[in-house]
Enzyme design. Sequence first.
Site, mmCIF file in Angstrom:
data_model
loop_
_atom_site.group_PDB
_atom_site.id
_atom_site.type_symbol
_atom_site.label_atom_id
_atom_site.label_comp_id
_atom_site.label_asym_id
_atom_site.label_seq_id
_atom_site.Cartn_x
_atom_site.Cartn_y
_atom_site.Cartn_z
ATOM 1 N N LYS A 61 -11.573 -7.594 -2.273
ATOM 2 C CA LYS A 61 -10.553 -6.670 -2.629
ATOM 3 C C LYS A 61 -10.228 -6.960 -4.509
ATOM 4 O O LYS A 61 -9.808 -5.727 -5.165
ATOM 5 C CB LYS A 61 -8.943 -6.539 -1.923
ATOM 6 N N LYS A 65 0.613 -7.047 -10.314
ATOM 7 C CA LYS A 65 0.600 -8.026 -8.992
ATOM 8 C C LYS A 65 -0.702 -8.251 -8.735
ATOM 9 O O LYS A 65 -1.312 -10.451 -8.692
ATOM 10 C CB LYS A 65 0.971 -6.658 -8.159
HETATM 11 P P1 NAD Z 1 5.395 -0.446 -0.526
HETATM 12 O O1 NAD Z 1 6.411 -1.295 -1.737
HETATM 13 O O2 NAD Z 1 5.483 1.126 -1.009
HETATM 14 O O3 NAD Z 1 5.616 -0.503 0.787
HETATM 15 C C1 NAD Z 1 6.051 -1.616 1.015
HETATM 16 C C2 NAD Z 1 6.749 -1.724 2.588
HETATM 17 O O4 NAD Z 1 6.968 -2.957 3.136
HETATM 18 C C3 NAD Z 1 8.250 -1.079 1.697
HETATM 19 O O5 NAD Z 1 8.544 0.099 1.989
HETATM 20 C C4 NAD Z 1 9.208 -2.234 2.271
HETATM 21 O O6 NAD Z 1 10.996 -1.540 2.688
HETATM 22 C C5 NAD Z 1 8.535 -2.660 2.952
HETATM 23 N N1 NAD Z 1 8.902 -4.313 2.965
HETATM 24 C C6 NAD Z 1 8.997 -5.222 2.149
HETATM 25 N N2 NAD Z 1 9.348 -6.296 2.895
HETATM 26 C C7 NAD Z 1 9.138 -6.579 3.910
HETATM 27 C C8 NAD Z 1 9.161 -6.734 5.615
HETATM 28 N N3 NAD Z 1 9.237 -8.977 4.545
HETATM 29 N N4 NAD Z 1 9.570 -6.259 6.754
HETATM 30 C C9 NAD Z 1 9.356 -4.707 6.652
HETATM 31 N N5 NAD Z 1 8.557 -4.515 5.478
HETATM 32 C C10 NAD Z 1 8.936 -5.179 4.367
HETATM 33 O O7 NAD Z 1 3.913 -0.875 -1.062
HETATM 34 P P2 NAD Z 1 2.729 0.236 -0.890
HETATM 35 O O8 NAD Z 1 2.147 0.962 -2.221
HETATM 36 O O9 NAD Z 1 2.502 0.546 0.582
HETATM 37 O O10 NAD Z 1 1.477 -1.336 -1.268
HETATM 38 C C11 NAD Z 1 1.687 -1.712 -0.123
HETATM 39 C C12 NAD Z 1 0.490 -2.791 -0.311
HETATM 40 O O11 NAD Z 1 -0.907 -2.314 0.128
HETATM 41 C C13 NAD Z 1 0.085 -3.404 -1.200
HETATM 42 O O12 NAD Z 1 -0.864 -5.192 -0.913
HETATM 43 C C14 NAD Z 1 -0.054 -2.745 -2.314
HETATM 44 O O13 NAD Z 1 -1.246 -3.525 -3.337
HETATM 45 C C15 NAD Z 1 -1.830 -2.263 -1.186
HETATM 46 N N6 NAD Z 1 -2.334 -1.390 -1.335
HETATM 47 C C16 NAD Z 1 -1.765 -0.150 -2.655
HETATM 48 C C17 NAD Z 1 -2.025 0.711 -3.134
HETATM 49 C C18 NAD Z 1 -1.009 2.117 -3.122
HETATM 50 O O14 NAD Z 1 -1.874 3.525 -3.736
HETATM 51 N N7 NAD Z 1 0.211 1.684 -3.755
HETATM 52 C C19 NAD Z 1 -3.963 1.244 -2.638
HETATM 53 C C20 NAD Z 1 -4.378 -0.216 -2.296
HETATM 54 C C21 NAD Z 1 -3.753 -0.757 -1.871
#
Ligand code: NAD
Length: 304
Positions: free
Chosen positions: A176, A244
Amino acid sequence: MNHSTKGCVGFLGLGVMGREMARNLAQAGFLVRAYDVVAAAVTPLTAFGVEVAATLADATRDADIVISMLPDTPQVEEVVRGEAGLLQAPPRGKLYVDMSTIAPEATRKMCADLAAIGVTMLDAPVSGGPVGAKNASLTIMVGGEAEGVSRAEPYLRAMGTTLNHVGQSGAGQTVKLCNQLICGINIQAICEALALARAYDIDLSQMREVLLGGSAASWMLDKLGTSMIEGDTSAGFRIDLMMKDLRLVLEAAQKRPVPLPATALVASQYLDAQAHGEGRHGNQALFKVYDRMTGRDLTANQPG
Ligand code: NAD
Protein backbone atom coordinates in the site's frame (compact mmCIF):
# COMPACT_ATOMS: atom_id res chain seq x y z
CA MET A 1 -29.06 -11.36 21.00
CA ASN A 2 -29.31 -11.03 17.23
CA HIS A 3 -27.20 -13.62 15.36
CA SER A 4 -26.32 -13.81 11.68
CA THR A 5 -25.69 -17.22 10.15
CA LYS A 6 -23.04 -15.56 7.96
CA GLY A 7 -20.95 -14.21 10.83
CA CYS A 8 -20.60 -11.31 13.20
CA VAL A 9 -18.28 -8.37 12.47
CA GLY A 10 -17.01 -5.91 15.06
CA PHE A 11 -16.29 -2.83 12.91
CA LEU A 12 -14.11 -0.02 14.29
CA GLY A 13 -13.86 3.42 12.66
CA LEU A 14 -16.89 4.69 10.72
CA GLY A 15 -15.31 7.58 8.83
CA VAL A 16 -15.31 8.37 5.11
CA MET A 17 -14.23 4.82 4.21
CA GLY A 18 -15.39 2.72 7.16
CA ARG A 19 -19.03 3.79 7.00
CA GLU A 20 -19.35 2.53 3.41
CA MET A 21 -17.47 -0.70 4.13
CA ALA A 22 -19.61 -1.45 7.21
CA ARG A 23 -22.76 -0.79 5.19
CA ASN A 24 -21.62 -3.20 2.46
CA LEU A 25 -20.93 -5.90 5.05
CA ALA A 26 -24.41 -5.42 6.55
CA GLN A 27 -26.01 -5.48 3.10
CA ALA A 28 -24.12 -8.69 2.30
CA GLY A 29 -25.89 -10.31 5.27
CA PHE A 30 -23.26 -10.10 8.00
CA LEU A 31 -24.22 -8.92 11.46
CA VAL A 32 -22.21 -5.72 12.01
CA ARG A 33 -21.59 -4.14 15.43
CA ALA A 34 -19.91 -0.81 14.87
CA TYR A 35 -17.89 1.37 17.22
CA ASP A 36 -16.43 4.85 16.68
CA VAL A 37 -15.03 7.25 19.27
CA VAL A 38 -17.43 9.78 17.73
CA ALA A 39 -20.71 8.01 18.56
CA ALA A 40 -22.68 10.04 15.99
CA ALA A 41 -20.60 8.46 13.20
CA VAL A 42 -22.42 5.14 13.65
CA THR A 43 -26.01 6.39 13.90
CA PRO A 44 -26.77 6.77 10.13
CA LEU A 45 -25.79 3.12 9.61
CA THR A 46 -28.62 1.79 11.76
CA ALA A 47 -30.87 2.26 8.69
CA PHE A 48 -28.90 -0.61 7.09
CA GLY A 49 -29.19 -2.90 10.11
CA VAL A 50 -25.82 -2.04 11.65
CA GLU A 51 -25.86 -2.27 15.46
CA VAL A 52 -24.37 0.61 17.47
CA ALA A 53 -21.78 -0.53 20.02
CA ALA A 54 -21.39 1.86 22.96
CA THR A 55 -17.86 0.68 23.72
CA LEU A 56 -14.96 -1.00 21.96
CA ALA A 57 -15.54 -4.20 23.93
CA ASP A 58 -19.24 -4.25 22.97
CA ALA A 59 -18.22 -4.30 19.31
CA THR A 60 -15.45 -6.89 19.58
CA ARG A 61 -16.42 -9.37 22.36
CA ASP A 62 -18.72 -11.67 20.33
CA ALA A 63 -17.25 -10.95 16.92
CA ASP A 64 -16.16 -13.71 14.54
CA ILE A 65 -13.92 -11.08 13.00
CA VAL A 66 -12.88 -7.56 14.06
CA ILE A 67 -12.22 -5.09 11.23
CA SER A 68 -10.71 -1.64 11.75
CA MET A 69 -10.58 1.39 9.42
CA LEU A 70 -8.80 3.99 11.55
CA PRO A 71 -6.73 7.09 10.75
CA ASP A 72 -3.16 6.07 11.65
CA THR A 73 -0.86 3.79 13.67
CA PRO A 74 -1.61 5.26 17.16
CA GLN A 75 -5.36 4.61 16.80
CA VAL A 76 -4.75 0.99 15.77
CA GLU A 77 -2.28 0.59 18.67
CA GLU A 78 -5.03 1.89 20.98
CA VAL A 79 -7.49 -0.72 19.71
CA VAL A 80 -4.93 -3.50 20.16
CA ARG A 81 -2.98 -2.43 23.25
CA GLY A 82 -5.42 -0.05 25.01
CA GLU A 83 -7.31 -0.74 28.22
CA ALA A 84 -10.24 -2.57 26.61
CA GLY A 85 -8.21 -3.55 23.56
CA LEU A 86 -7.90 -6.86 21.75
CA LEU A 87 -4.90 -8.06 23.79
CA GLN A 88 -6.95 -7.63 27.00
CA ALA A 89 -10.25 -8.83 25.55
CA PRO A 90 -9.70 -11.05 22.48
CA PRO A 91 -12.69 -11.45 20.16
CA ARG A 92 -14.52 -14.78 20.17
CA GLY A 93 -13.44 -15.58 16.57
CA LYS A 94 -9.78 -14.72 17.28
CA LEU A 95 -9.41 -12.94 13.94
CA TYR A 96 -8.52 -9.26 13.47
CA VAL A 97 -8.14 -7.48 10.12
CA ASP A 98 -6.76 -3.94 10.08
CA MET A 99 -7.69 -2.19 6.82
CA SER A 100 -6.27 1.24 7.76
CA THR A 101 -3.03 2.47 6.20
CA ILE A 102 -0.43 2.34 8.99
CA ALA A 103 3.25 1.53 9.61
CA PRO A 104 4.34 -1.97 8.47
CA GLU A 105 6.73 -2.41 11.40
CA ALA A 106 4.11 -1.56 14.05
CA THR A 107 1.77 -3.97 12.24
CA ARG A 108 4.30 -6.81 12.52
CA LYS A 109 4.76 -6.18 16.26
CA MET A 110 1.01 -6.12 16.95
CA CYS A 111 0.57 -9.27 14.85
CA ALA A 112 3.26 -11.09 16.88
CA ASP A 113 1.78 -9.97 20.22
CA LEU A 114 -1.72 -11.04 19.20
CA ALA A 115 -0.44 -14.36 17.86
CA ALA A 116 1.00 -15.05 21.33
CA ILE A 117 -2.56 -15.09 22.73
CA GLY A 118 -3.98 -17.05 19.78
CA VAL A 119 -5.42 -14.15 17.76
CA THR A 120 -4.58 -13.93 14.04
CA MET A 121 -4.00 -10.40 12.74
CA LEU A 122 -3.99 -9.52 9.04
CA ASP A 123 -3.08 -6.18 7.47
CA ALA A 124 -5.43 -5.46 4.57
CA PRO A 125 -5.13 -1.83 3.45
CA VAL A 126 -7.12 -0.71 0.45
CA SER A 127 -6.95 1.36 -2.70
CA GLY A 128 -9.94 2.83 -4.51
CA GLY A 129 -11.04 5.67 -2.25
CA PRO A 130 -14.53 6.57 -1.08
CA VAL A 131 -16.04 5.59 -4.45
CA GLY A 132 -14.44 2.13 -4.26
CA ALA A 133 -15.64 1.80 -0.66
CA LYS A 134 -19.18 2.81 -1.63
CA ASN A 135 -19.33 0.41 -4.61
CA ALA A 136 -17.59 -2.47 -2.79
CA SER A 137 -14.94 -2.37 -5.51
CA LEU A 138 -11.84 -1.77 -3.39
CA THR A 139 -8.46 -3.29 -4.19
CA ILE A 140 -7.33 -5.06 -1.01
CA MET A 141 -3.67 -5.94 -0.29
CA VAL A 142 -3.39 -8.58 2.42
CA GLY A 143 -0.44 -9.51 4.60
CA GLY A 144 -0.45 -12.34 7.16
CA GLU A 145 -1.00 -16.07 7.62
CA ALA A 146 -2.82 -17.90 4.80
CA GLU A 147 -5.17 -19.58 7.27
CA GLY A 148 -6.39 -16.16 8.45
CA VAL A 149 -6.74 -14.94 4.88
CA SER A 150 -9.05 -17.87 4.07
CA ARG A 151 -11.23 -17.14 7.10
CA ALA A 152 -11.35 -13.40 6.30
CA GLU A 153 -11.99 -13.82 2.57
CA PRO A 154 -15.84 -13.88 2.60
CA TYR A 155 -15.86 -10.64 4.59
CA LEU A 156 -13.23 -8.95 2.42
CA ARG A 157 -15.10 -9.96 -0.75
CA ALA A 158 -18.12 -8.00 0.53
CA MET A 159 -15.98 -4.82 0.40
CA GLY A 160 -13.67 -5.28 -2.57
CA THR A 161 -13.38 -6.85 -5.99
CA THR A 162 -9.61 -7.36 -6.09
CA LEU A 163 -8.11 -9.35 -3.24
CA ASN A 164 -4.41 -10.20 -3.23
CA HIS A 165 -2.45 -12.02 -0.53
CA VAL A 166 0.95 -10.36 -0.95
CA GLY A 167 3.02 -11.94 1.86
CA GLN A 168 3.48 -12.19 5.61
CA SER A 169 2.42 -9.66 8.25
CA GLY A 170 3.21 -6.08 7.16
CA ALA A 171 3.47 -6.95 3.46
CA GLY A 172 0.00 -5.54 2.73
CA GLN A 173 1.03 -2.24 4.32
CA THR A 174 4.32 -2.17 2.39
CA VAL A 175 2.52 -2.70 -0.93
CA LYS A 176 0.00 0.00 0.00
CA LEU A 177 2.84 2.42 0.78
CA CYS A 178 4.34 1.68 -2.65
CA ASN A 179 0.91 2.44 -4.11
CA GLN A 180 0.86 5.80 -2.31
CA LEU A 181 4.39 6.66 -3.39
CA ILE A 182 3.40 6.17 -7.02
CA CYS A 183 0.14 8.12 -6.59
CA GLY A 184 1.87 11.10 -4.95
CA ILE A 185 4.63 11.36 -7.52
CA ASN A 186 2.14 10.88 -10.34
CA ILE A 187 0.00 13.78 -9.10
CA GLN A 188 3.13 15.92 -8.89
CA ALA A 189 4.05 14.99 -12.49
CA ILE A 190 0.57 16.02 -13.67
CA CYS A 191 0.85 19.35 -11.77
CA GLU A 192 4.16 20.05 -13.50
CA ALA A 193 2.79 19.19 -16.94
CA LEU A 194 -0.27 21.43 -16.40
CA ALA A 195 1.91 24.31 -15.16
CA LEU A 196 4.17 24.11 -18.22
CA ALA A 197 1.32 23.68 -20.71
CA ARG A 198 -0.58 26.60 -19.23
CA ALA A 199 2.45 28.88 -19.56
CA TYR A 200 2.35 28.10 -23.30
CA ASP A 201 -1.43 28.71 -23.56
CA ILE A 202 -2.23 25.09 -24.32
CA ASP A 203 -5.86 23.96 -23.98
CA LEU A 204 -5.45 21.86 -20.82
CA SER A 205 -8.63 19.82 -21.24
CA GLN A 206 -7.66 18.85 -24.76
CA MET A 207 -4.15 18.00 -23.58
CA ARG A 208 -5.57 15.70 -20.89
CA GLU A 209 -7.61 13.85 -23.54
CA VAL A 210 -4.57 13.52 -25.80
CA LEU A 211 -2.34 12.24 -22.99
CA LEU A 212 -4.94 9.71 -21.85
CA GLY A 213 -4.54 8.06 -25.25
CA GLY A 214 -0.78 7.69 -24.91
CA SER A 215 1.91 6.39 -22.61
CA ALA A 216 1.44 9.18 -20.02
CA ALA A 217 -2.08 7.91 -19.24
CA SER A 218 -2.73 7.16 -15.58
CA TRP A 219 -5.55 6.65 -13.07
CA MET A 220 -4.68 10.04 -11.56
CA LEU A 221 -4.82 11.88 -14.89
CA ASP A 222 -8.08 10.14 -15.74
CA LYS A 223 -9.92 10.55 -12.42
CA LEU A 224 -8.34 13.73 -11.01
CA GLY A 225 -7.04 15.59 -14.08
CA THR A 226 -10.28 17.45 -14.73
CA SER A 227 -10.49 18.63 -11.10
CA MET A 228 -6.91 19.88 -11.36
CA ILE A 229 -7.64 21.79 -14.57
CA GLU A 230 -10.87 23.27 -13.18
CA GLY A 231 -9.32 24.22 -9.84
CA ASP A 232 -11.58 21.88 -7.89
CA THR A 233 -10.03 21.21 -4.47
CA SER A 234 -12.79 19.04 -3.04
CA ALA A 235 -11.89 15.77 -1.26
CA GLY A 236 -11.70 12.78 -2.08
CA PHE A 237 -8.59 11.56 -0.49
CA ARG A 238 -7.42 14.41 1.71
CA ILE A 239 -3.98 16.02 1.58
CA ASP A 240 -3.64 15.27 5.33
CA LEU A 241 -4.03 11.55 4.61
CA MET A 242 -1.61 11.66 1.67
CA MET A 243 0.96 13.40 3.85
CA LYS A 244 0.44 10.77 6.56
CA ASP A 245 1.06 8.04 3.98
CA LEU A 246 4.15 9.73 2.53
CA ARG A 247 5.51 10.07 6.08
CA LEU A 248 4.98 6.31 6.54
CA VAL A 249 6.75 5.67 3.21
CA LEU A 250 9.77 7.78 4.23
CA GLU A 251 9.94 6.22 7.72
CA ALA A 252 9.86 2.72 6.22
CA ALA A 253 12.53 3.71 3.68
CA GLN A 254 14.85 5.09 6.37
CA LYS A 255 14.71 1.85 8.36
CA ARG A 256 16.28 -0.36 5.63
CA PRO A 257 17.66 2.22 4.32
CA VAL A 258 16.33 3.05 0.83
CA PRO A 259 16.85 6.54 -0.64
CA LEU A 260 13.59 7.84 -2.15
CA PRO A 261 14.46 11.29 -3.51
CA ALA A 262 11.29 11.81 -5.54
CA THR A 263 9.07 10.87 -2.57
CA ALA A 264 11.00 13.26 -0.33
CA LEU A 265 10.41 16.09 -2.81
CA VAL A 266 6.71 15.48 -3.22
CA ALA A 267 6.32 15.13 0.57
CA SER A 268 7.82 18.64 0.93
CA GLN A 269 5.21 19.96 -1.46
CA TYR A 270 2.38 18.31 0.47
CA LEU A 271 3.85 19.90 3.62
CA ASP A 272 3.70 23.25 1.82
CA ALA A 273 0.01 22.63 1.10
CA GLN A 274 -0.64 21.75 4.77
CA ALA A 275 1.25 24.87 5.88
CA HIS A 276 -1.14 26.92 3.74
CA GLY A 277 -4.15 25.40 5.50
CA GLU A 278 -5.04 23.06 2.63
CA GLY A 279 -4.83 19.75 4.49
CA ARG A 280 -8.54 19.02 4.14
CA HIS A 281 -8.49 19.56 0.38
CA GLY A 282 -8.40 16.59 -1.97
CA ASN A 283 -4.89 15.36 -2.80
CA GLN A 284 -5.22 16.61 -6.40
CA ALA A 285 -5.10 20.13 -4.88
CA LEU A 286 -1.30 19.89 -4.93
CA PHE A 287 -1.83 22.10 -8.00
CA LYS A 288 -2.19 25.05 -5.60
CA VAL A 289 1.48 24.63 -4.64
CA TYR A 290 2.30 25.01 -8.35
CA ASP A 291 -0.02 28.04 -8.56
CA ARG A 292 2.09 29.65 -5.88
CA MET A 293 5.39 28.66 -7.46
CA THR A 294 4.39 30.01 -10.87
CA GLY A 295 2.53 33.02 -9.55
CA ARG A 296 -0.43 32.01 -11.67
CA ASP A 297 -3.79 30.41 -11.23
CA LEU A 298 -4.44 27.16 -13.09
CA THR A 299 -8.09 28.10 -13.52
CA ALA A 300 -7.23 31.35 -15.31
CA ASN A 301 -5.87 31.75 -18.81
CA GLN A 302 -7.93 28.96 -20.39
CA PRO A 303 -8.74 29.39 -24.08
CA GLY A 304 -12.30 30.72 -24.35
P1 NAD B 1 -11.64 9.21 8.63
O1 NAD B 1 -10.83 10.14 9.46
O2 NAD B 1 -12.75 9.74 7.80
O3 NAD B 1 -12.27 8.07 9.59
C1 NAD B 1 -11.63 7.50 10.69
C2 NAD B 1 -12.66 7.22 11.77
O4 NAD B 1 -12.03 6.55 12.87
C3 NAD B 1 -13.29 8.49 12.35
O5 NAD B 1 -14.70 8.40 12.30
C4 NAD B 1 -12.78 8.53 13.79
O6 NAD B 1 -13.71 9.12 14.72
C5 NAD B 1 -12.58 7.06 14.08
N1 NAD B 1 -11.66 6.76 15.18
C6 NAD B 1 -10.49 7.38 15.48
N2 NAD B 1 -9.89 6.76 16.53
C7 NAD B 1 -10.70 5.74 16.88
C8 NAD B 1 -10.63 4.72 17.88
N3 NAD B 1 -9.59 4.64 18.74
N4 NAD B 1 -11.64 3.82 17.96
C9 NAD B 1 -12.70 3.89 17.11
N5 NAD B 1 -12.82 4.83 16.16
C10 NAD B 1 -11.84 5.74 16.04
O7 NAD B 1 -10.59 8.42 7.74
P2 NAD B 1 -10.88 7.61 6.36
O8 NAD B 1 -10.78 8.54 5.21
O9 NAD B 1 -12.08 6.76 6.53
O10 NAD B 1 -9.54 6.70 6.32
C11 NAD B 1 -9.36 5.61 7.21
C12 NAD B 1 -8.09 4.87 6.82
O11 NAD B 1 -8.20 4.41 5.48
C13 NAD B 1 -6.82 5.75 6.88
O12 NAD B 1 -5.75 4.98 7.36
C14 NAD B 1 -6.63 6.14 5.43
O13 NAD B 1 -5.27 6.43 5.14
C15 NAD B 1 -7.12 4.91 4.70
N6 NAD B 1 -7.62 5.17 3.34
C16 NAD B 1 -8.42 6.25 3.10
C17 NAD B 1 -8.88 6.49 1.80
C18 NAD B 1 -9.75 7.69 1.47
O14 NAD B 1 -9.91 7.99 0.27
N7 NAD B 1 -10.30 8.40 2.44
C19 NAD B 1 -8.52 5.62 0.75
C20 NAD B 1 -7.73 4.50 1.04
C21 NAD B 1 -7.28 4.29 2.36
